[in-house]
Design an enzyme around this catalytic site. Sequence first.
Site, PDB file in Angstrom:
ATOM      1  N   CYS A  30     -37.578 -25.191  -3.358  1.00 40.36           N
ATOM      2  CA  CYS A  30     -37.949 -23.773  -3.285  1.00 40.36           C
ATOM      3  C   CYS A  30     -39.282 -23.532  -2.578  1.00 40.36           C
ATOM      4  O   CYS A  30     -39.504 -22.467  -2.006  1.00 40.36           O
ATOM      5  CB  CYS A  30     -38.030 -23.177  -4.685  1.00 40.36           C
ATOM      6  SG  CYS A  30     -36.681 -23.653  -5.778  1.00 40.36           S
ATOM      7  N   HIS A  48     -33.675 -15.207  -2.643  1.00 42.48           N
ATOM      8  CA  HIS A  48     -34.464 -16.442  -2.555  1.00 42.48           C
ATOM      9  C   HIS A  48     -33.745 -17.445  -1.654  1.00 42.48           C
ATOM     10  O   HIS A  48     -33.161 -18.403  -2.128  1.00 42.48           O
ATOM     11  CB  HIS A  48     -34.658 -16.995  -3.977  1.00 42.48           C
ATOM     12  CG  HIS A  48     -35.369 -18.296  -4.072  1.00 42.48           C
ATOM     13  ND1 HIS A  48     -36.227 -18.771  -3.103  1.00 42.48           N
ATOM     14  CD2 HIS A  48     -35.352 -19.249  -5.051  1.00 42.48           C
ATOM     15  CE1 HIS A  48     -36.704 -19.945  -3.489  1.00 42.48           C
ATOM     16  NE2 HIS A  48     -36.179 -20.265  -4.654  1.00 42.48           N
ATOM     17  N   CYS A  60     -42.296 -21.563  -8.501  1.00 46.44           N
ATOM     18  CA  CYS A  60     -41.777 -22.759  -9.147  1.00 46.44           C
ATOM     19  C   CYS A  60     -40.867 -23.480  -8.162  1.00 46.44           C
ATOM     20  O   CYS A  60     -40.401 -22.903  -7.182  1.00 46.44           O
ATOM     21  CB  CYS A  60     -41.041 -22.412 -10.434  1.00 46.44           C
ATOM     22  SG  CYS A  60     -39.582 -21.367 -10.216  1.00 46.44           S
TER      23      CYS A  60
END
Length: 391
Positions: free
Chosen positions: A95, A347, A377
């Site tokens: 991520c 995302h 995160c």
Amino acid sequence: MSLNPRDVVIVDFGRTPMGRSKGGMHRNTRAETMSAHLISKLLERNPKVDPAEVEDVIWGCVNQTLEQGWNIARMASLMTQIPHTSAAQTVSRLCGSSMSALHTAAQAIQTGNGDVFVIGGVEHMGHVGMMHGVDPNPHLSLYAAKASGMMGLTAEMLGKMHGISREAQDKFGARSHQLAWKATQEGKFKDEIIPMEGYDENGFLKVFDFDETIRPETTVETLAELKPAFNPKGGTVTAGTSSQITDGASCMIVMSAQRAQDLGIQPMAVIRSMAVAGVDPAIMGYGPVPSTNKALKRAGLTIADIDFVELNEAFAAQALPVLKDLKLLDKMDEKVNLHGGAIALGHPFGCSGARISGTLLNVMKQNGGTLGVSTMCVGLGQGITTVFERI
């Protein structure tokens, strides 16, 4: 403010409109094409930057296969005005990939290994599914909880540990859509969205300059009707309080302060500090707490000094514990994700780190802020943070 010659400054930021992965605007556009278009347009917007000066194109991408394989950074770079004499690399911190791309460029600048970089990232989750070709090692369960690779369950775990109610999550999810829609209506995304051709729901080619992922009709009441997505028995995390699966790319031009001064460029911001940290994979969403505390310490700051924060909204059940332990819950409406977040915008893994950082810089500009933090995160238990100061 006075800058040191090797300070790292952000010259400009742009991103694509965020598209739904299922039948969305980017369904007929490849990830490399999307990336190349974005890089080209951002360079066109900054005529003082000579593409031949680009030391390296550093591009975040998580699932590096199919159209995203074989070093997509180089594939995209070759399709732009950047000459083949400039280098390119693709990086992955899941991520946090494109924020890691920023950090890699920053570290190179700080150590005298280049002056001009193009960084960013992409993920076309409609063309390359998040689990495509992934084959986790079953022996990992000897070292970490079996569910550590199931992000939704780690969010359930973190939410339960911190007493985050279903209602609080639904409120956070609705807030994301409402703020993103408000920002859209008020033109707050105008400086960051670089228009792209895409296809509407009827298959017609058109130019998109808005995010098609935002659902302005979202309310706490409509979210309350959704069933748990990951833990059917007693779970609280739903699709409506999770980051959307979307397609998109983001890009920054990054320079040494000296080179920006030589070129007569007024930067957007300077990087004050950077940090990464690890946590137990079972509570992967908690990573921004230690990484942010580390970054603030390196900058000689406290969270009270920070004017605005962009926290990637992987899950509401994950974001709320992070905000609680960073002492930001009571300041959320003043400081945090003022233009919504990943619950509304999505995302796309490789894109998000640079996306939230660029959005942060625009929020700071629009609201007169000086210091900002972007943080997120990272799957399997990491956090990554950047502290910026607006110039």
